[in-house]
Design an enzyme around this catalytic site. Structure first.
Site, PDB file in Angstrom:
ATOM      1  N   ALA A 158       6.686 -13.156  -6.946  1.00 10.79           N
ATOM      2  CA  ALA A 158       6.048 -11.884  -6.589  1.00 10.79           C
ATOM      3  C   ALA A 158       4.869 -12.170  -5.660  1.00 10.79           C
ATOM      4  O   ALA A 158       4.428 -13.310  -5.552  1.00 10.79           O
ATOM      5  CB  ALA A 158       5.554 -11.164  -7.832  1.00 10.79           C
ATOM      6  N   LYS A 159       4.404 -11.166  -4.983  1.00 17.46           N
ATOM      7  CA  LYS A 159       3.172 -11.284  -4.198  1.00 17.46           C
ATOM      8  C   LYS A 159       2.645  -9.878  -3.972  1.00 17.46           C
ATOM      9  O   LYS A 159       3.420  -8.921  -3.919  1.00 17.46           O
ATOM     10  CB  LYS A 159       3.465 -11.933  -2.831  1.00 17.46           C
ATOM     11  N   GLY A 160       1.349  -9.771  -3.851  1.00 15.43           N
ATOM     12  CA  GLY A 160       0.802  -8.449  -3.615  1.00 15.43           C
ATOM     13  C   GLY A 160      -0.545  -8.536  -2.965  1.00 15.43           C
ATOM     14  O   GLY A 160      -1.022  -9.630  -2.642  1.00 15.43           O
TER      15      GLY A 160
END
Ligand code: NAD
Length: 432
Positions: A122-124
């Protein structure tokens, strides 16, 4: 050797032709198809992996110190969770985009899998310049952003961590905001926290430590004695300084280190403990140096090992022919462009990819998550011992593919990662 997969996640930097660079998403997809082409895996699984499972886009209103309200855009891209909860950083940066989050989330899927961690990628982040926020504004932004993504994160769903523009304090605010709303103290919702609230000993040093471990392993593999090995390291921050000091301690001769203003060069060897890291005193390397050379020159020094540990896209088609090191160990994320990667492969220069070399960070994040879930802190010695075990295991898996298929180390790492992900998808099947 075959040509390597492409590898450049960040915005173009340096003087090279911008057509050489591609976006994080293009890179991640190319890496996927390239690794898949060398494996006998179901094409339906590859098709699925080209897309993220979910992308959450939120708006984050905050009250500025002067009473005005500003609204920022935030993202959380969740790529694949077949092997466990999503895991990846949160960045606060004006250049954060939807596609960048997706590409970097895919990248995290490969990194977790090559380390055999029970996580997906994931990345945000939030599209904001954190330098233009006061401490109070940053805290309000973080708490509100946490609330906006609260339903999609959690110790068993998605576990964020620090990245550009965020730090241990940011993670403590996220942990607090999440815990207050859920009505239970939940340290395992984020990693990279201060130890007082469930952070792990050794987390900060871990990416640099893994770079040093992998450098030691590569020297052993190619019958080089660390005591006779010279090393040049670009960047003297969390990754570069920790790698430099460990390699120095283990007997290697660190001849060059650098900060944004230039490099310290001493062919007799630098006393790395005597030079403050970026964290201890920002941009101090050149201040302490007797002999300063440009950063570009550091990259082409005739050393045994070159460790780019500052930023992406520094080894390009412009300087790849001039790289004189026998080994490049990628400390930074994506320091080598795909064109440069092919040139280095043709020149028989061994490149150990970032998804293996700097994966100590996410590995100790995994240890932190385990400690939080078990409510039992580990000693620094245990963290370092277990990191050594995990790095050796990942190295062995990658080495085995490298030897079996006669490919580059980068290809071998991606093949290990993709094989594990594909196997899990095959076992679970497609629902419904
Ligand atoms: P940092 O901010 O602690 O240190 C960066 C260092 O690079 C500093 O010494 C700075 O002076 C130097 N630098 C900055 N711009 C430069 C330039 N143009 N030329 C030469 N040197 C320059 O950063 P860090 O945490 O050590 O991260 C370095 C790289 O490693 C980044 O690519 C990052 O994405 C990657 N990385 C970091 C971690 C982590 O947990 N810290 C984990 C994995 C990968």
């Amino acid at each position: 050797m075959t040509a390597n997969s492409p590898h450049n996640p960040t915005t173009a930097v340096g003087s090279a032709d911008s057509s050489e660079f591609e976006s994080a998403l293009e890179t991640a997809r190319r890496q996927l198809t390239h690794a898949a082409s060398q494996l006998d895996i179901d094409s339906n699984i590859v098709e699925r992996l080209k897309y993220p499972a979910k992308i959450h886009e939120v708006t984050v209103p905050i009250e500025r110190d002067d009473g005005a309200v500003d609204v920022f855009i935030g993202y959380r891209a969740q790529h694949d969770s077949v092997r466990g909860p999503y895991k990846g950083g949160l960045r606060y940066h004006p250049d954060v985009t939807h596609d960048e989050c997706v590409g970097l989330a895919m990248w995290m899927t490969w990194k977790c899998a090559v380390m055999d961690l029970p996580f997906g990628g994931a990345k945000g982040g939030v599209v904001v310049n954190p330098k233009k926020l006061s401490a109070g504004e940053k805290e309000r932004l973080t708490r509100r952003f946490t609330e906006e993504i609260r339903s999609v994160i959690g110790p068993n769903r998605d576990v964020p961590a620090p990245d550009m523009g965020t730090d241990a304090q940011t993670m403590a605010w996220i942990m607090d905001a999440y815990s207050m709303q859920e009505d239970e103290t939940t340290p395992g919702v984020v990693t990279g926290k201060p130890p007082a609230v469930g952070g792990s000993e050794g987390r900060e040093e871990a990416p640099g430590r893994s770079v040093a471990i992998v450098t030691r392993l590569v020297c052993e593999y190619y019958d080089r004695q660390l005591e006779k090995t010279t090393v040049a390291i670009q960047g003297y921050g969390s990754v570069g300084a920790n790698a430099a000091r460990l390699l120095d301690e283990w007997g290697a001769t660190v001849v060059a280190i650098s900060d944004v203003n230039g490099a310290m060069y001493d062919p007799a060897g630098i006393d790395t403990a005597a030079v403050p890291s970026h964290d201890e005193e920002p941009e101090a390397v050149t201040k302490y140096a007797n002999n300063v050379i440009p950063n570009d020159e550091l990259l082409t020094l005739d050393v045994d090992v070159l460790i780019p540990a500052a930023l992406g896209n520094v080894i390009t088609k412009e300087n790849a022919e001039a790289i004189a090191a026998d080994f490049v160990v990628e400390g930074a994320n994506g320091p080598t462009t795909s064109t440069a990667d092919s040139i280095l492969a043709e020149r028989d220069i061994t490149v150990i990819p970032d998804i293996l070399a700097n994966a100590g960070g996410v590995t100790v994040s995994y240890f932190e998550w385990l400690q939080d879930i078990n409510r039992r802190a580990w000693s620094l010695e245990r963290v370092n011992d277990e990191l050594e075990v995990e790095m050796q295991a990942a190295w062995d898996a990658v080495r085995s593919e490298f030897e079996r298929r006669d490919i580059t180390w980068r290809d071998a790492a991606y093949i290990v990662a993709l094989s594990r992900i594909a196997e899990a998808h095959e076992a679970r099947g497609l629902w419904p």
